[in-house]
Motif scaffolding. Structure first.
Motif, PDB file in Angstrom:
ATOM      1  N   PRO A 184      38.076 -62.166  28.793  1.00  0.00           N
ATOM      2  CA  PRO A 184      37.102 -61.867  27.729  1.00  0.00           C
ATOM      3  C   PRO A 184      37.058 -60.382  27.389  1.00  0.00           C
ATOM      4  O   PRO A 184      37.002 -59.530  28.275  1.00  0.00           O
ATOM      5  CB  PRO A 184      35.782 -62.347  28.334  1.00  0.00           C
ATOM      6  N   GLY A 185      37.130 -60.088  26.099  1.00  0.00           N
ATOM      7  CA  GLY A 185      36.996 -58.726  25.622  1.00  0.00           C
ATOM      8  C   GLY A 185      38.224 -57.854  25.764  1.00  0.00           C
ATOM      9  O   GLY A 185      38.196 -56.680  25.391  1.00  0.00           O
ATOM     10  N   THR A 186      39.328 -58.404  26.297  1.00  0.00           N
ATOM     11  CA  THR A 186      40.503 -57.546  26.513  1.00  0.00           C
ATOM     12  C   THR A 186      41.772 -58.090  25.864  1.00  0.00           C
ATOM     13  O   THR A 186      42.367 -57.440  25.020  1.00  0.00           O
ATOM     14  CB  THR A 186      40.760 -57.345  28.017  1.00  0.00           C
ATOM     15  N   GLY A 187      42.215 -59.269  26.267  1.00  0.00           N
ATOM     16  CA  GLY A 187      43.535 -59.729  25.870  1.00  0.00           C
ATOM     17  C   GLY A 187      43.528 -60.898  24.905  1.00  0.00           C
ATOM     18  O   GLY A 187      42.588 -61.124  24.152  1.00  0.00           O
ATOM     19  N   GLY A 188      44.621 -61.644  24.968  1.00  0.00           N
ATOM     20  CA  GLY A 188      44.795 -62.806  24.118  1.00  0.00           C
ATOM     21  C   GLY A 188      46.053 -62.697  23.265  1.00  0.00           C
ATOM     22  O   GLY A 188      46.499 -61.595  22.936  1.00  0.00           O
ATOM     23  N   THR A 189      46.633 -63.839  22.946  1.00  0.00           N
ATOM     24  CA  THR A 189      47.847 -63.886  22.129  1.00  0.00           C
ATOM     25  C   THR A 189      47.632 -64.779  20.924  1.00  0.00           C
ATOM     26  O   THR A 189      47.175 -65.917  21.055  1.00  0.00           O
ATOM     27  CB  THR A 189      49.038 -64.414  22.953  1.00  0.00           C
ATOM     28  N   LEU A 190      47.984 -64.244  19.752  1.00  0.00           N
ATOM     29  CA  LEU A 190      47.880 -64.979  18.496  1.00  0.00           C
ATOM     30  C   LEU A 190      49.278 -65.340  18.019  1.00  0.00           C
ATOM     31  O   LEU A 190      50.251 -64.624  18.281  1.00  0.00           O
ATOM     32  CB  LEU A 190      47.194 -64.118  17.431  1.00  0.00           C
ATOM     33  N   GLY A 191      49.385 -66.453  17.286  1.00  0.00           N
ATOM     34  CA  GLY A 191      50.684 -66.877  16.782  1.00  0.00           C
ATOM     35  C   GLY A 191      50.647 -67.185  15.296  1.00  0.00           C
ATOM     36  O   GLY A 191      49.625 -67.637  14.758  1.00  0.00           O
ATOM     37  N   PHE A 192      51.770 -66.918  14.629  1.00  0.00           N
ATOM     38  CA  PHE A 192      51.936 -67.236  13.203  1.00  0.00           C
ATOM     39  C   PHE A 192      53.368 -67.679  12.997  1.00  0.00           C
ATOM     40  O   PHE A 192      54.308 -67.049  13.494  1.00  0.00           O
ATOM     41  CB  PHE A 192      51.645 -66.005  12.334  1.00  0.00           C
ATOM     42  N   LEU A 193      53.549 -68.771  12.238  1.00  0.00           N
ATOM     43  CA  LEU A 193      54.887 -69.254  11.925  1.00  0.00           C
ATOM     44  C   LEU A 193      54.982 -69.506  10.433  1.00  0.00           C
ATOM     45  O   LEU A 193      54.168 -70.242   9.872  1.00  0.00           O
ATOM     46  CB  LEU A 193      55.205 -70.533  12.709  1.00  0.00           C
ATOM     47  N   GLY A 194      55.958 -68.883   9.784  1.00  0.00           N
ATOM     48  CA  GLY A 194      56.143 -69.081   8.358  1.00  0.00           C
ATOM     49  C   GLY A 194      56.740 -67.851   7.702  1.00  0.00           C
ATOM     50  O   GLY A 194      57.083 -66.868   8.377  1.00  0.00           O
ATOM     51  N   ARG A 195      56.837 -67.883   6.372  1.00  0.00           N
ATOM     52  CA  ARG A 195      57.369 -66.742   5.619  1.00  0.00           C
ATOM     53  C   ARG A 195      56.253 -65.707   5.455  1.00  0.00           C
ATOM     54  O   ARG A 195      55.346 -65.903   4.651  1.00  0.00           O
ATOM     55  CB  ARG A 195      57.868 -67.209   4.253  1.00  0.00           C
ATOM     56  N   PHE A 196      56.334 -64.629   6.212  1.00  0.00           N
ATOM     57  CA  PHE A 196      55.242 -63.643   6.163  1.00  0.00           C
ATOM     58  C   PHE A 196      55.202 -62.913   4.822  1.00  0.00           C
ATOM     59  O   PHE A 196      54.206 -62.285   4.486  1.00  0.00           O
ATOM     60  CB  PHE A 196      55.348 -62.650   7.324  1.00  0.00           C
ATOM     61  N   THR A 197      56.282 -63.008   4.026  1.00  0.00           N
ATOM     62  CA  THR A 197      56.314 -62.360   2.716  1.00  0.00           C
ATOM     63  C   THR A 197      55.769 -63.244   1.607  1.00  0.00           C
ATOM     64  O   THR A 197      55.581 -62.773   0.481  1.00  0.00           O
ATOM     65  CB  THR A 197      57.750 -61.966   2.352  1.00  0.00           C
ATOM     66  N   GLU A 198      55.531 -64.510   1.887  1.00  0.00           N
ATOM     67  CA  GLU A 198      55.081 -65.451   0.860  1.00  0.00           C
ATOM     68  C   GLU A 198      53.561 -65.391   0.742  1.00  0.00           C
ATOM     69  O   GLU A 198      52.844 -65.722   1.696  1.00  0.00           O
ATOM     70  CB  GLU A 198      55.537 -66.870   1.206  1.00  0.00           C
ATOM     71  N   PRO A 199      53.025 -64.986  -0.412  1.00  0.00           N
ATOM     72  CA  PRO A 199      51.578 -64.738  -0.522  1.00  0.00           C
ATOM     73  C   PRO A 199      50.708 -65.905  -0.073  1.00  0.00           C
ATOM     74  O   PRO A 199      49.693 -65.694   0.605  1.00  0.00           O
ATOM     75  CB  PRO A 199      51.394 -64.440  -2.017  1.00  0.00           C
ATOM     76  N   ARG A 200      51.067 -67.131  -0.428  1.00  0.00           N
ATOM     77  CA  ARG A 200      50.177 -68.253  -0.116  1.00  0.00           C
ATOM     78  C   ARG A 200      50.118 -68.581   1.374  1.00  0.00           C
ATOM     79  O   ARG A 200      49.253 -69.342   1.807  1.00  0.00           O
ATOM     80  CB  ARG A 200      50.563 -69.494  -0.917  1.00  0.00           C
ATOM     81  N   LYS A 201      51.040 -68.021   2.162  1.00  0.00           N
ATOM     82  CA  LYS A 201      50.975 -68.222   3.612  1.00  0.00           C
ATOM     83  C   LYS A 201      49.902 -67.351   4.260  1.00  0.00           C
ATOM     84  O   LYS A 201      49.519 -67.585   5.412  1.00  0.00           O
ATOM     85  CB  LYS A 201      52.333 -67.942   4.251  1.00  0.00           C
ATOM     86  N   GLY A 202      49.415 -66.332   3.524  1.00  0.00           N
ATOM     87  CA  GLY A 202      48.249 -65.584   3.964  1.00  0.00           C
ATOM     88  C   GLY A 202      48.444 -64.622   5.109  1.00  0.00           C
ATOM     89  O   GLY A 202      47.465 -64.211   5.746  1.00  0.00           O
ATOM     90  N   PHE A 203      49.689 -64.203   5.381  1.00  0.00           N
ATOM     91  CA  PHE A 203      49.906 -63.321   6.533  1.00  0.00           C
ATOM     92  C   PHE A 203      49.104 -62.018   6.462  1.00  0.00           C
ATOM     93  O   PHE A 203      48.608 -61.545   7.506  1.00  0.00           O
ATOM     94  CB  PHE A 203      51.396 -63.015   6.698  1.00  0.00           C
ATOM     95  N   PRO A 204      48.940 -61.386   5.290  1.00  0.00           N
ATOM     96  CA  PRO A 204      48.140 -60.145   5.254  1.00  0.00           C
ATOM     97  C   PRO A 204      46.719 -60.334   5.783  1.00  0.00           C
ATOM     98  O   PRO A 204      46.123 -59.385   6.316  1.00  0.00           O
ATOM     99  CB  PRO A 204      48.146 -59.767   3.769  1.00  0.00           C
TER     100      PRO A 204
END
Length: 386
Positions: free
Chosen positions: A190-210
């Motif tokens: 709690p309050g320190t770590g954790g890992t997030l994941g994303f899969l997809g085209r990070f340049t494609e606007p509708r994928k929402g990576f920003p």
């Protein structure tokens, strides 16, 4: 049953429809049926034994992305030969309004045709034209399947017909229990770590990576162990350039991954994040994350809400709101019990999406289509194209 399945998009590039077609074919084979799949692909591509190549595809802008399709006289001739040789009891085409093999197969078919519609475009020049040039395609389809309520709504409101709603399937066994990638997911105190994941085209606007990037950048200074694992097409330097220099060593880019490594990637994160902003008719990656036993955080799109059972099987946040996403991520990373509760509900939900369950529902549509045609053979007015 002898089943012919047509995929409109190239097997040389991974995609949701391609994966759907392969998994359905393998589920049907596992249930004892004969299956042949026709798809665009380079002649030297490594293909499963049940896939027949219809030749090289060309890129075409479609539904906010780029689809690789095959069309024209040569493709038509190959479709006709495949149908003749296959002597199928039923032909199952995917996205038949895309100018590719599926459309050609419908026009060349002589028996019952089942069509699956994956997209949920409510405003489209293609759909507007369906009442004219494409109407002949719709009229030759015996039965329709929609992968989501939104896709079914398009059938009713824009194509003068209904559809049986059958969701995308997920091969649960391929995702459950696989080992994570070496060194992942790491600590989540709690309050320190954790890992997030994303899969997809990070340049494609509708994928929402920003949106995810902004949430990560806001959280990272307060969580020194927070890491982000990204998979999908794109240039590594372009991805890392989107982050402050001080945070780049906490972002890992895998690039394109195999199906096996995708499963391992999903097992390597505490939270899988789907920050998509629109254009989603289902949410295949959500079911895959659930099958991997990973807690899901997703934008509150209608399609995602339906997959996650209104938020019972995953945490929803207001679409496009990076601050709200950051709050949801922080809350879940600090609450292992809440993550476990969502995961347990996810296990129950994803069981309904397991491919053997979904394939049996598809077989029911095949049987109804065969019964509806009563052995009649369609005229070949359009089969001489090309």
């Amino acid at each position: 049953m002898r089943i012919g399945i047509v995929c409109p998009y190239s097997f040389d590039v991974p995609g949701g429809v391609q994966n759907h077609v392969m998994d359905l074919a393998e589920a049907l084979l596992g249930l004892g049926h004969e299956v042949s799949v026709l798809a665009p692909a380079d002649e030297d591509s490594a293909l499963p034994p049940y896939v027949v190549s219809a030749g090289r595809a060309v890129p075409l802008p479609y539904n906010g992305s780029v689809a690789r399709i095959a069309f024209g006289p040569v493709s038509t001739a190959r479709v006709r030969r495949w149908i003749t040789r296959g002597d199928f009891d039923v032909l199952h085409v995917h996205e038949p309004l895309t100018p590719s093999l599926s459309m050609l197969a419908v026009l060349c078919a002589r028996g019952p045709v089942v069509a699956t519609f994956h997209t949920a475009m409510t405003r489209s020049r293609v759909l507007s034209a369906a009442q004219g040039a494409l109407q002949i395609v719709l009229e030759r389809i015996t039965a329709r399947i929609a992968v989501s309520a939104l896709a079914r709504k398009v059938q009713v409101e824009h194509m003068d017909g209904g559809a049986v709603e059958i969701p995308n399937g997920v091969a649960v066994a391929k995702f459950a229990g696989v080992p994570p990638l070496p060194g992942w997911p790491g600590e989540c105190a709690p309050g320190t770590g954790g890992t997030l994941g994303f899969l997809g085209r990070f340049t494609e606007p509708r994928k929402g990576f920003p949106i995810l990037r902004d949430a990560f950048v806001a959280l990272a200074p307060h969580r020194p162990g927070l890491r982000l694992l990204v998979a999908g097409p794109g240039d590594a330097d372009e991805l890392y350039g989107r982050f402050p220099a001080a945070l780049r060593d906490r972002v890992t880019f895998l690039g394109l991954v195999s199906e096996a490594d995708k499963a391992r990637m999903l097992r390597s994160v505490h939270l899988y994040v789907a920050p998509n902003t629109g254009g989603e008719s289902f949410g295949m990656i959500l079911t895959e994350a659930l099958a991997a036993g990973t807690t899901v955080v997703a934008s509150d799109l209608d399609a995602f809400r339906r997959v996650l059972d209104g938020g019972r099987a995953g945490r929803l946040f207001p679409t496009g709101d990076a601050a709200a996403l950051g709050g949801a991520l922080s809350e879940l990373l600090d609450d292992a019990g809440r993550r476990a509760g969502l995961t347990a509900c996810g296990d129950q939900v994803v069981a309904n999406f397991d491919w053997p369950v979904v394939a049996r529902r598809v077989l029911e549509v095949y049987a109804a289509a065969i019964e509806a045609t009563d052995g009649r053979v369609m005229d070949q007015e359009w089969a001489g194209l090309g």
